[in-house]
Scaffold this active site. Structure first.
Site: not given
Ligand code: CTP
Length: 396
Positions: A211, A280, A307, A323, A341
């Site tokens: 990312n 993701d 996480i 975030f 979350k």
């Molecule tokens: N996050 C995480 N573990 C993952 C994905 C995301 O801990 N596998 C955490 C990020 O560190 C951040 C938050 O989730 O604090 C939001 O991440 P974001 O990518 O914006 O959201 P997603 O959970 O991926 O949801 P979406 O794809 O629907 O936006």
């Protein structure tokens, strides 16, 4: 409080006069030291008139003007009389001299003799700021005890370029001075588990998916939290940033590594802040390099574990901050993430704005809590870090 203001030679030297005023407004008595180059841009008399105090213009100079008093040992006296040294604008040359311990004029000599907090506000041309030599000097200075760098802002520069290098605004430099004089210790006793940066998911031994993320926001949070007395454990994906002072850094690569590192240290944490841009999805990595065939290629991706959501399930009495980086419907998604979350606070930002977000030194975020939304506006990531931590401290 007695503060000595060092003025370097750059276009932004005139703003040092505004800084002198802003420091006085905050109750500081300001003595000024000007480099020779600074005097090409602004007169010593300006500072003498504004501050009502002596202005030092050289190591050995004696001038008839009342405003100019100096002697060869005065740098020691000035070092002892003042509680803080602030340098604005700190030119590339001054940063280099400070970093390497040169003592070629009054200001650089004073710097070496000074044992209190030092606040440096750099300003220069974008290419000079981005040069590896300057960046290495800034990293050296940032890592020194009692040193604070007030990062330059981005924008139109006098040289016609656009980019980072513009002196931070005088009120924010003055605020950094006040924070350095009266450090907040409101996070003493807390252990903050922070994640930052991207993760890398291997496709094969030479390729990965990832990312966008420079890690700057998370590292700024780590630095700010440590400065406020927290014990900080920073689980960091691959970034090219120096470890913040006093912070334990655990370097990880993949979302799985990050999950394991976070879960291994979760019990120690009283506050968890997840600023990492975690992938993701992750490919099923091939053991050997995949040879190109010229045909369409398909990758099978499996979802990684969330996480933040996993920590939310084991939240206990911890404060949990996530975030949300979005391209649209920012607040709707941020509120949804807050609930789904099990977070206490979501730091929400739109990632498709020019000059903020990925890789930039500035950001523009809105804090979303159950009590409502608080837009923070555009500011440096370091300044936002303190505002985010203020909100964390204020959580019920
Ligand atoms: N996050 C995480 N573990 C993952 C994905 C995301 O801990 N596998 C955490 C990020 O560190 C951040 C938050 O989730 O604090 C939001 O991440 P974001 O990518 O914006 O959201 P997603 O959970 O991926 O949801 P979406 O794809 O629907 O936006």
């Amino acid at each position: 409080m007695n503060v000595v203001l060092g003025v370097g030679g750059g276009i932004a030297a005139y703003k040092a006069a505004e800084l002198a005023r802003a420091l006085q407004d905050r109750g500081c008595a300001v003595s000024t030291v000007m480099t020779h180059a600074a005097q090409e841009f602004i007169q010593p008399l300006t500072f003498a008139a504004l501050t009502g105090r002596k202005v030092i213009t050289g190591l050995f100079e004696k001038s008839s003007a009342d405003a100019v008093l100096s002697s060869s040992v005065e740098h020691i006296a000035v070092a002892q009389e003042n509680q803080l040294l602030v340098v604005a604008p700190a030119t590339a040359d001054l940063l280099a001299q400070f970093a390497h311990g040169h003592a070629s004029d009054f200001l650089t000599t004073l710097y070496l003799a000074f044992t209190g907090p030092v606040v440096l506000a750099p300003a220069m041309n974008t290419n000079m700021w981005n040069h590896p030599a300057t960046q290495a000097n800034v990293a050296t200075l940032r890592a020194r005890a009692n040193h604070v760098i007030v990062d330059p802002g981005s924008g139109h520069l006098a040289c016609g370029m656009t980019g980072p290098g513009r002196l931070a605004e005088p009120p924010s430099i003055a605020d950094a001075v006040m924070t350095a004089l009266h450090p907040r210790r409101d996070l003493a006793g807390q252990t903050i588990l922070l994640t930052a940066g991207p993760t890398r998911e291997a496709i094969d031994p030479v390729r990965y998916v990832s990312n966008h993320s420079s890690g700057k926001m998370g590292y700024a949070l780590a630095e700010a939290a440590a400065a406020r007395g927290a014990r900080v454990i920073l689980v960091s994906g691959p970034v090219s940033l120096a470890a913040p002072k006093g912070v334990e850094v655990i370097a990880v690569e993949s979302a799985r590594d990050m999950y394991e590192a976070v879960m291994a240290r979760l019990d120690e944490a009283t506050i968890v802040i997840k600023s990492a841009a975690v992938a993701d999805y992750s490919p099923i990595a091939a053991g050997q390099k995949i040879k190109k065939s010229g045909e369409m290629m398909h990758l099978d991706l499996h979802p990684t574990r969330d996480i933040l959501a996993a920590v939310g399930q084991r939240k206990g009495a911890r404060k949990l901050i996530g975030f949300a980086a979005e391209t649209n419907d920012l607040l709707t998604y941020a509120r949804r993430k807050l609930e789904q979350k099990n977070c206490d606070l979501i730091v929400a930002n739109l990632v498709n704005q020019p000059g903020t977000g990925f890789g930039a030194d500035q950001n523009d975020v809105t804090l979303v809590t159950r009590a409502g939304d608080q837009p923070l506006g555009r500011a440096s990531k370091r300044a936002l870090a303190d505002q985010i931590l203020d909100a964390v401290v204020a959580l019920p």
